[in-house]
Write an enzyme that holds these catalytic residues in place. Structure first.
Site, short mmCIF file in Angstrom:
data_model
loop_
_atom_site.label_atom_id
_atom_site.label_comp_id
_atom_site.label_asym_id
_atom_site.label_seq_id
_atom_site.Cartn_x
_atom_site.Cartn_y
_atom_site.Cartn_z
N ARG A 76 3.54 10.71 22.11
CA ARG A 76 2.44 10.91 23.06
C ARG A 76 1.46 9.76 22.84
NH1 ARG A 76 -1.15 16.22 24.36
NH2 ARG A 76 0.75 16.63 25.54
N ARG A 124 -0.05 22.50 21.71
CA ARG A 124 1.19 23.09 22.20
C ARG A 124 2.38 22.13 22.17
NH1 ARG A 124 -3.09 25.36 23.59
NH2 ARG A 124 -3.80 23.31 24.27
N HIS A 165 3.99 13.82 32.26
CA HIS A 165 4.26 14.73 31.14
C HIS A 165 5.58 15.42 31.48
CE1 HIS A 165 3.78 17.08 27.68
NE2 HIS A 165 2.52 17.45 27.80
#
Length: 318
Positions: A114, A61, A142
């Site tokens: 990330r 996602r 996050h």
């Protein structure tokens, strides 16, 4: 025209959000992005710019929505999913050298990263010539997920304060709940958190102590007791990858099925409550729940596209 509060800045942590007005400003942009996508309007304010997307951890996602967001805004994308396998990281290159190299080789105007290390985004931002966006750092934060989660909550409840929010599952390693809870303390002091987890996966003690100075927090391991009270039920998976890293797979097997949300359990919830999950799910929400009107984890994903479009525009264009 007044520039955004995040213009030309990195977005590393929700701690950068100090006022509710900053969220409202960004959400106005999110609404515009949503309308553009839904009406198939071509809107390309980032035409000619480049966004590099570097993921050292698996993602569906976050990775796909950042790439789609940048492209929909007209930017070129340099997207590498699997940095540890398909880049010089496999040869031992440091994060600092990777960030500097990507900027030079691609001419990137922003870098989304990330990484499994908690302070990776701070390290990247400290040496980068362009804004860094944290797409997930270790077990710590996050911050873009927090914004899309909050936008989903706001769209459903039409408010960001006075909510009973149950956060369920892996609260020790889960970074999504840590960021969302923090940002909800900015939007209102009347929000209440119920942390639901086995004792082995309780949220870090210092985190809870710091958070409790701003809002009311309770902790339990009884999900059924919590469900009738909650306005938001935020489910999370028990994260196998962190147990593997710690050599505790036996503990993972014992804990992974601790909380499983069934249709029967959902029927005890408020009619106007909502169920969220950052996904992927690995059994903690039964598929039979998906058709319930309170299940919002798929619309939650779509919010990610709109929010990341708005954030990219705000950082690169103001």
């Amino acid at each position: 025209m007044k520039k955004s509060w995040i213009y030309k800045q990195s977005y590393i942590t929700v701690d950068q959000i100090k006022r509710k007005s900053q969220i409202k400003e960004l959400f106005k942009k999110v609404d515009v992005m949503k309308k553009n996508v839904e009406t198939h309007n071509v809107y390309e304010p980032l035409k000619g710019m480049t966004v590099a997307i570097l993921f050292y951890q698996p993602s569906t996602r976050t990775f796909s929505s950042f790439e789609a967001a940048a492209r929909r805004l007209g930017a070129y994308t340099i997207a590498i999913h699997g940095m540890t396998q398909y880049s010089s990281v496999a040869k031992g290159e440091s994060l600092e050298d990777t960030i500097k190299s990507i900027h030079q080789t691609t001419g990137a105007d922003a870098v989304v990263i990330r990484h499994p290390e908690n302070n990776s985004s701070e390290v990247a931002a400290s040496i980068s010539n362009v804004p860094i966006i944290n797409g997930g750092s270790g077990t710590k934060e996050h911050p873009t997920q927090a914004l899309l989660d909050l936008y989903t909550i706001y769209n459903h409840h039409k408010k960001m304060d006075g909510l009973n929010v149950a956060m369920v599952g892996d609260l020790l390693y889960g970074r999504t709940i840590k960021s969302l809870a923090k940002v909800l303390t900015v939007t209102g002091r009347k929000n209440k958190f119920i942390f639901v987890s086995p004792k082995e996966l309780m949220a870090p003690r210092k985190y809870v102590k710091d958070l409790s100075k701003k809002v009311k927090i309770s902790e339990t391991d009884n999900l059924s007791k919590v469900l009738p009270k909650a306005d938001v039920v935020y489910m999370t998976r028990v994260q196998k990858e962190w147990f593997e890293k710690a050599g505790k797979l036996d503990e993972y097997e014992r804990l992974k099925g601790k909380f499983i949300l069934t249709r029967h359990m959902v029927n005890t919830m408020k009619k106007k409550a909502m169920i969220m999950h950052p996904l992927p799910r690995v059994g903690e929400i039964m598929y039979e729940v998906d058709d319930d009107k309170r299940a919002k984890y798929f619309p939650q994903m779509r919010s990610g596209l709109y929010v990341r479009m708005a954030l990219l525009e705000a950082i690169l264009k103001g």
